[in-house]
Design an enzyme around this catalytic site. Structure first.
Site, PDB file in Angstrom:
ATOM      1  N   GLY A 182       1.678   5.729   7.147  1.00 46.56           N
ATOM      2  CA  GLY A 182       2.007   4.299   6.848  1.00 46.56           C
ATOM      3  C   GLY A 182       2.680   4.307   5.600  1.00 46.56           C
ATOM      4  N   GLY A 200       3.102   9.886  14.927  1.00 49.45           N
ATOM      5  CA  GLY A 200       3.956  10.963  15.362  1.00 49.45           C
ATOM      6  C   GLY A 200       2.960  12.376  15.090  1.00 49.45           C
ATOM      7  N   GLY A 228       0.061  11.095   3.556  1.00 47.34           N
ATOM      8  CA  GLY A 228      -1.381  10.965   3.187  1.00 47.34           C
ATOM      9  C   GLY A 228      -2.084  12.028   3.611  1.00 47.34           C
ATOM     10  N   GLY A 270      -3.968  12.433   6.315  1.00 52.16           N
ATOM     11  CA  GLY A 270      -3.778  12.748   7.880  1.00 52.16           C
ATOM     12  C   GLY A 270      -2.619  13.535   8.034  1.00 52.16           C
ATOM     13  N   ILE A 278      -1.593   4.209   0.074  1.00 50.75           N
ATOM     14  CA  ILE A 278      -2.175   3.129  -0.772  1.00 50.75           C
ATOM     15  C   ILE A 278      -3.598   3.288  -1.122  1.00 50.75           C
ATOM     16  CG2 ILE A 278      -0.413   1.491  -0.187  1.00 50.75           C
ATOM     17  CD1 ILE A 278      -2.408   0.199   1.894  1.00 50.75           C
ATOM     18  N   ASP A 279      -4.343   4.071  -0.384  1.00 50.97           N
ATOM     19  CA  ASP A 279      -5.713   4.141  -0.325  1.00 50.97           C
ATOM     20  C   ASP A 279      -6.418   5.200  -1.426  1.00 50.97           C
ATOM     21  OD1 ASP A 279      -6.092   2.347   1.524  1.00 50.97           O
ATOM     22  OD2 ASP A 279      -6.087   4.011   3.086  1.00 50.97           O
ATOM     23  N   MET A 314      -7.326  -3.488   2.127  1.00 52.22           N
ATOM     24  CA  MET A 314      -7.274  -2.071   2.626  1.00 52.22           C
ATOM     25  C   MET A 314      -8.156  -1.214   1.998  1.00 52.22           C
ATOM     26  SD  MET A 314      -3.432  -1.599   4.110  1.00 52.22           S
ATOM     27  CE  MET A 314      -2.934  -2.818   5.689  1.00 52.22           C
ATOM     28  N   GLN A 328      -0.006  -5.590   0.881  1.00 51.08           N
ATOM     29  CA  GLN A 328      -0.188  -4.443  -0.160  1.00 51.08           C
ATOM     30  C   GLN A 328       0.630  -3.081  -0.030  1.00 51.08           C
ATOM     31  OE1 GLN A 328      -5.201  -4.022   0.213  1.00 51.08           O
ATOM     32  NE2 GLN A 328      -4.286  -5.162   1.874  1.00 51.08           N
TER      33      GLN A 328
END
Lengths: 361, 361, 361, 361
Positions: free
Chosen positions: B13, B80, B116, B118, B141-142, B184, B287
Site C-alpha cells: 500500500g 504482487g 511494509g 508483508g 502508515i500503520d 486504519m 490517510q
C-alpha cells in the site's frame, strides 16, 4: 436611537464561520449602538426550553480564538421546527406560540437568526406569528440559499472536499485506481461542482443533472486508454438521479448512521462496468467543521455587521446577502420562495465541460 | 569501489514519503558513488511483466516537487506476491523465479525495496532465492514494522486523523453529538492511539486491547454528565476485539468497497446504549495521501541515504531503521520474525489512561 | 472552424493558480477545438530570446499534480517590458518589434497572456503593434485589476496572510505583545483588508486611507485598557501614507533584498508611543507560493476555458473577468485605463469599522 | 496518598503545545489523584507580582479547544529571572526570595515548570533556594534542551519552516531565483537542519558548522549549471559563524524589532558572488504559534501525565524527557549542565551531505 436588546441564534446544521457572525453581531451592537445582545442556545430549542436557555453576550466572549473556531458556541439543532415539534413520545406538536412567548419573556426588540433554507422558512413564519422584527443571515455548507452568492460555511466545506481530492490523487495514481468521493449536497450540487473542478475530477455527478452510467464508464475508460494515466477521480453529491429518473441517495436519515449510499453505488458500478480497481470515500461530517476558511470569516463578519445596521434602521423581515462584492438585503419572502440550484447553463458547468469533465450526461 | 547499478521498487500500500525515499536513494547513488539507479514499476509486478517495466532514474527526475508529493511515482501494488500470484483465471501460480530472472535481465547489482511488514517478508524470500543483495526501507502508515521507531508514512497518516478530529470537534460540540472516527490499523493501533491522544478523544479502541462495550458507554455517559459538555470523540481502529473475543472488522477486503464496519458497529451501539446522537466517519484512503509530513520526508531521506551507503559497504540483507534519533541497520531475519504492536505497558497507553481516556477495558 | 495554433505566456510576478489556467487553456484548445497550444517561456522574454524559448503543450503535461502547484511552470519575468528593455550594459532599448517577430516566427494565430495590471498594458500595446489577436487573463495577488472581482492568486495570498495572523495571535497573547504583520499591496490594500478582517486584526493600514499615528496608538491603548486583553494584531500594506501626506514604503525595489520598511516603521512607533512590547513580521514572498486555494484554481479554470472560447469566436483584444458568479469578457482598453483600489465606501471598509477595527483615520 | 496542591507555570518564549501540557497536568492531577492545580500567570512573574497572579484550574477549563491552540493561556515571560530582575528604573534586583514567598503563600506542595534551557536553570536554582519540590517539562522551538529527543514546540516550528519552503519553491522556480529563509535557532540549528532536509534546501547554514561563503556560492553555481534548474533554496539559522570565526546574527535583541540580519547578509553575498536574483524571508514569530503539530500535542500530553506521576511518587528535582519512544525522568543537574547542539557526526548531518546539500564547509 433607543437602546435595544436583541437576540441571536444559530439554527440547523452547523458549519464553519457561525462564531465569526455571532462575534460581528455582538461587536457591532455593543460598540456601534450600545445595545445588549442575548445569545439563545441550541437554535429555536433555547426559547421553548424550560427554563429558557440564553445568556447575555459581551465583547470579551469574542476573543480572536472564537473567530477561528468552527461550529457555533451557542449550539444549534436540526430538530427544532416549533410548528411540528417531535415530542419524546413520538407525537408531533405545534409549539410555535411557546417560541413566541419565550422570545417575549426575554424582553427582546428583535431577532437575528443564522440559518439555511429550511431555517429561514421556519424563522420567517415564527416571526410573522409573533410580530418579531427579524433579520436572517444565510449559512449552509450547501450554498443553496436563494439570492446570495455565498452562504457562511460553503467555502470551508468545498476546501475540505478539495483537500480530500488532493490526498486521494497520489494514492489513486500509485495504485492505478478510481477514487470516488461522496460529498454533501442533497438538493444542490455546489460543493461537488466547485470541488470537482478545483480538485481535478474526471467525473462530477450532481443532483441537477441526471446521469447515465454508460457515460460515466465511457469517461473512465477514455481516461485509462487515452490520457496516459491509469487513475481517475470521481466526485458525487449525496443525492443524484439516473437518467431513467431513479434517485440514488446517501442513507443518512435523521438519527441514522452514515452507511454508504451514493458513493458506494457509483463505485460499485464503475468497478463492474470498467474493471477498474475502485475505492470509495464518504466525506460526511468532516465538511462541517474545522477552522473556517478566510472567505467564510469575511462574509460572516460582513453579514453580522450589516444585520445589526439593518436592525438599527428598522429595516427588518429581510435577509442579508452577498451580491457582486457587496452585502445587500433581500426580502425574506423572496428567499423562502426560491431555491438556489446550480445554473446548468452557467459558467461553472460550462467550465467543467470545457475541461473535459464528464457530468454524467 | 566498482561502479554499481541498483534497482529500487516500492511495494504494498502506498503512503506519503515514498518519493522522498526514492529521491534520496537516487541522489546518494549518483552524487556519492556515481552509480546508476533503475526504478522498477509497480512493485514486484514490474519485474514479472512482459516486457519488464523499469527506467533509469536521474537526478533531474527529482525536483523539489516530487519531494512534496504523496504516493509513489514508480507505482506500487498490493497484489504482487510472486510466490502465490493470483492469475487472471483465478488460479495461483509461483512466479518467484520470473522475478529473479527479471532482476537479472536488468543487470542489477542489488535491490532496495521500500515496503511494509508483508513486503519485507516476500522481498526477503525472493532475494534469498535469487541471491540478490537486498536492503529494505520500512514504510507503512500503520507503523507496525519491528525494530524501527518510525516507518515512512505513519506521521502523515496520524496527522490526517488528528486533522479529522479537529474538524469533528466543533460540529460535535455544536450539535451535542458523539463522533466516531474509524482509522486504519488492522493489526496494530498506532494510528488510533497517537491520533486519539493528540486529537483529544474520550475513547480509543485498539486491536491490542479487547473492549467491553459497557465500559465505553459508561465513559460516554460520564462525559455527558460530569464534564459539563455534551459531546464526545471516539477513535477506533479498523479491526478490534470485544472482551468476549469476537472480532469486529472493517469490511474492506481486497477489491471490495469500503462499506462501514467497525466504526458503524461501535457508533450504533453507543447510540443504542447511551441514547446519544451519534455520527460515524470512516477516514479510509485519505490517510494514505497528500503532502508528506515533515518527519516522513526527513526519515525517508535519512533511510534512502543510508540504504545506499550500506549497499556500498556490501552490508546487505538488512533493513534500515530509526532508533533513538539515528538511522541504524537491523537484520531482516529479525524484522520479519517480529511484529510491532502497541506496548500496552508503554508511555502512550499510560498517557491515554492518565488523561482519562477510555481504552475499552 | 479552421484549426488554430495559439500561444500562451505568463507575465509579471508569479502567484498560485497560474498552472491551473495554463492547464485549462490547453485542455479546452485541444479537446474542444483540436488546436495546438504553444507555451512561451518566461513571459515576454521567451519571444525576444535567441533562440525563442517555447514548446508545444500537450494534455499529458497537465497531470492533476500541476493543477495543485503554485507558480508557473512556463516561468515568468518582472523585467520583460520590450518597449523599454533594460540591456545588460544598463542601456534601455525598444525591443517591441522583436517580440512581434518572435510571435510571428512561431506561426501563431493568437496569444493568451496571463498577467496583472502592468502586464496587460504592455501586452495590449505589443499586440496592437503586431496586430496580434490577444486575450488577457487577470492574475495578481494584489487583486487590483479593474473590472474583475477576483484575479488569480489573490485568494491564496490572503489565505497565507490569515494563516500568519492565526499563528501570531497565540504568541501575541502569551507574551502580551502587539504583533505587526506587513503584507503585499503597493497600490491597493485588498490583501490587508481581507486578511485583517478575517484574521481578527485590531488595526489595518491601507494605501487608500491615510493614517494618523495618534489614532493607531489610541486604538492599541484602548484594546489594552478596555478589552480585558493585553495583545493586539496590526496588519499593514507595504506602502501607506500618513495623514500629512508622507509615504512609508517597503524598501523592496527591483533587485534589492527585502529589508524592513513599513512594518518596522509602524512597529517602532507603536512601541514608542504606547510602550507595548511589539514585534514585526514581513510576510513577503510567502504570499506568492504554495498550493493554490480552491477559488484560485476554480477561477483560473473558468478563465482558461473562456479565453479559448473567445479566441474561437474571434472575439479578441479583451480580458476575461469574474463578475457576479460568471466569467465575462471586458474590453482591454477599459481595463488598462482603470485601476481597482479599495472602495472606501464599500462593504468591507464598513465591516472593518463596524467591528471596531482602526483603519488609521 | 495525601491530597496535594501543586502549581504550574510556563516560562520563557512561548511555543505550540504548552496548553496541551497544562491540560495533561490538570487532568492527571484531578482525575488520577484528586489534587488541586493552581495555574500561575506569566511565568515567574506571577509569583512576584502584587497581588500574586494565579488561579485554580479545573478540568472544564480544558476543553478540546485548548488542546488545539498554540501559545500558553497562562501567559509567559522572557523577562522573569528573579535572581537578576530588571526593574522599571533600569536597576537590577535579586527578587528570588519574593518568588519563594509567593510560592509559599499559595500553600503549594510542589511546582511543575514548563520551560527551555534557560528557564530550567533559573527554576532549578529558585526551587533549591526555596526547597520546593520541582519537576521540569522541556519546551522550546529550538529543541536544544539536553537529554530529551524532543521538546514541546519543536515539531510545530519545523513544520512552519517546511511549509514556508513549500511556498517559496514555486515562486523561486517561476522567477529563477535563490530564496533565502532565515529560521530561529541561536545556539543550535535543529530547526534549520530538519526543515532544510525535509524542505529540499540546497544550502543549510547552522551555528554548529562554520561556513565559507565561497563554498555556498560554488553550490549555487553548481545547481544553476548542472542540475537543469535555475533556482535554489537556502536555509540559515539566525546566528552563524564564518570559517574565519566571525559571528553573523539576527539583530533581534530583547525589546528590539526584527530587522534583518543573517538572512539578508547571506542573501546579499549570494547575489553579489553569483549574480543570481536573490530574495530573503525572515520567518520570525510565525514559528512560535498556530495549531500545535500532532507530535507536540502527543509529547506534551505524555510529559504532563508523567510529571504528575513523579510528583505523586515524590521523585522531584528532575525533568521529564523523551527517549527512545518513552517518557523518562532525568536529573535536573545533568540537564542544566549540558546543551543539545546538533551532532555533526550524526544521522541528519550525514543525510544532508548525502543528499548533496551544502552545509557551508
Amino acid at each position: 436611537m433607543a437602546k435595544k436588546r436583541i437576540g441571536i441564534l444559530t439554527s440547523g446544521g452547523d458549519c464553519a464561520g457561525l462564531n465569526a457572525a455571532i462575534r460581528a453581531v455582538t461587536r457591532r451592537a455593543i460598540d456601534g449602538f450600545g445595545w445588549e445582545v442575548v445569545g439563545i442556545r441550541n437554535g429555536t430549542l433555547g426559547l421553548i426550553s424550560e427554563p429558557i436557555e440564553a445568556e447575555i453576550l459581551d465583547k470579551q466572549t469574542f476573543s480572536g480564538v472564537l473567530l477561528r473556531q468552527g461550529g457555533t458556541f451557542l449550539g444549534s439543532s436540526t430538530k427544532g421546527d416549533p410548528f411540528a415539534f417531535k415530542m419524546p413520545d413520538g407525537s408531533v406538536k405545534d409549539r410555535s406560540m411557546e417560541f413566541v412567548e419565550g422570545f417575549r419573556s426575554l424582553n427582546l426588540d428583535g431577532l437575528i437568526g443564522i440559518g439555511g433554507d429550511g431555517s429561514m422558512k421556519i424563522l420567517n413564519r415564527l416571526c410573522e406569528l409573533g410580530d418579531i422584527p427579524f433579520i436572517g443571515i444565510p449559512k449552509t455548507i450547501d450554498n443553496d440559499v436563494a439570492l446570495t452568492e455565498f452562504t457562511i460555511g460553503f467555502t470551508t466545506a468545498v476546501n475540505v472536499a478539495v483537500d480530500a481530492l488532493d490526498r486521494l490523487l497520489p494514492t489513486a495514481a500509485s495504485h492505478h485506481r478510481v477514487m470516488v468521493l461522496e460529498v454533501m449536497g442533497r438538493d444542490a450540487g455546489h460543493i461537488a461542482l466547485h470541488a470537482g473542478i478545483a480538485g481535478g475530477a474526471d467525473v462530477i455527478l450532481l443532483p441537477e443533472i441526471a446521469y447515465d452510467m454508460d457515460k460515466v464508464a465511457e469517461k473512465i475508460r477514455d481516461v485509462y486508454e487515452n490520457e496516459k494515466r491509469s487513475h481517475a477521480l470521481v466526485v458525487c453529491s449525496e443525492a443524484i438521479k439516473t437518467s431513467q429518473g431513479q434517485t440514488v441517495m446517501h442513507a443518512n436519515e435523521e438519527g441514522k448512521m452514515n452507511y454508504g449510499g451514493v458513493g458506494h453505488e457509483i463505485g460499485g458500478q464503475i468497478a463492474k462496468m470498467t474493471g477498474a480497481d475502485t475505492r470509495v470515500t464518504v466525506l460526511g461530517h468532516l465538511q462541517r467543521g474545522g477552522t473556517p476558511a478566510m472567505r467564510d470569516r469575511l462574509i460572516a463578519s460582513a453579514f453580522g455587521v450589516r444585520a445589526v445596521d439593518l436592525m438599527a434602521q428598522g429595516k427588518t423581515n429581510c435577509m442579508v446577502a452577498w451580491q457582486h462584492r457587496e452585502v445587500v438585503d433581500v426580502p425574506l419572502d423572496e428567499v423562502v420562495k426560491r431555491y438556489k440550484k446550480i445554473d446548468v447553463t452557467g459558467t461553472l458547468v460550462h467550465t467543467a465541460r470545457g475541461l473535459g469533465i464528464c457530468l454524467g450526461d
